[in-house]
Enzyme design. Structure first.
Site, PDB file in Angstrom:
ATOM      1  N   SER A  35       0.864  -1.182   0.000  1.00  0.00           N
ATOM      2  CA  SER A  35       0.000   0.000   0.000  1.00  0.00           C
ATOM      3  C   SER A  35       0.900   1.231   0.000  1.00  0.00           C
ATOM      4  CB  SER A  35      -0.951  -0.045   1.209  1.00  0.00           C
ATOM      5  OG  SER A  35      -1.904   0.983   1.121  1.00  0.00           O
ATOM      6  N   HIS A  87      -2.399  -1.143  -3.500  1.00  0.00           N
ATOM      7  CA  HIS A  87      -3.463  -0.141  -3.395  1.00  0.00           C
ATOM      8  C   HIS A  87      -3.089   1.050  -4.270  1.00  0.00           C
ATOM      9  CE1 HIS A  87      -4.504  -1.786   0.868  1.00  0.00           C
ATOM     10  NE2 HIS A  87      -4.965  -2.565  -0.090  1.00  0.00           N
ATOM     11  N   ASP A 114      -4.839  -4.409   5.652  1.00  0.00           N
ATOM     12  CA  ASP A 114      -5.190  -5.301   4.538  1.00  0.00           C
ATOM     13  C   ASP A 114      -4.034  -6.272   4.299  1.00  0.00           C
ATOM     14  OD1 ASP A 114      -6.705  -6.339   2.476  1.00  0.00           O
ATOM     15  OD2 ASP A 114      -6.028  -4.861   1.010  1.00  0.00           O
TER      16      ASP A 114
END
Length: 194
Positions: free
Chosen positions: A17, A44, A137
């Site tokens: 991310s 992401h 996540d």
């Protein structure tokens, strides 16, 4: 082919991310041109960043980089990215499936979605890696990889641009390796030969 000639691992999944672009550049630049496993990445990104990651990372390393396409068969020695604004899943026949279902952990693509579907298909022949990021996540997905007997690697939080995601993955999944970013590529080169 006899089982003696069969490699231990069949695929690698990576989740990243915030700070992921720099981390991926370092890892991909150290992979051998003989790296034979597919690498499937959920990073992401902004929903409208069309193929930006692929454009930036093409030519960084020695193996091809592309966005995954729905129903595409997964090939060895290729780096695949989840397209922006799609969940990327692995099907039983080792092909990709894309979905625009609701975001998971506020993210689409979701690292957990990729890791959990990959774990169910590749089981103990999967390597999962969690890199820098600002949420949790990927923790549940990495735990699932471990439950199926796969190998879990987490970037050392001390060395991560943002340490929340590596810390969450360490708490949840009890990884096999916690290593600095600079050592992940070398470790992958070694594991791909086993």
């Amino acid at each position: 082919m006899s089982n003696n000639n069969r490699k231990k691992y069949e695929a690698v999944v990576i989740g990243a991310s915030a700070g992921g672009l720099n981390a991926l550049q370092i890892i991909l630049s150290t992979l051998s041109d003989k790296f034979s496993l597919p690498i499937i990445i959920a990073q992401h990104q902004h929903p409208r960043s069309k193929e930006l990651l692929v454009k930036v990372l093409q030519g960084i390393g020695k193996i091809p980089v592309k966005e995954a396409i729905d129903k595409e068969k997964i090939s060895p020695g290729v780096i695949y990215f989840a397209p922006a604004d799609y969940h990327l899943m692995i099907e039983e026949d080792r092909s990709f499936a894309l979905s625009m279902s609701e975001p998971v952990n506020f993210a689409r693509p979701s690292i957990d979605v990729l890791f959990e579907t990959a774990a169910e298909v590749y089981r103990n022949r999967l390597i999962g890696i969690i890199l820098t990021g600002a949420n949790s996540d990927g923790s549940a997905g990495l735990k699932r990889i471990k439950e199926y007997g796969g190998l879990a690697i987490v970037q050392d939080p001390k060395n991560a641009e943002v340490d929340s995601m590596p810390k969450a993955a360490i708490r949840e999944a009890k990884p096999d390796f916690i290593v600095s970013l600079e050592k992940i590529g070398t470790l992958l080169n070694k594991l791909a030969k086993e």
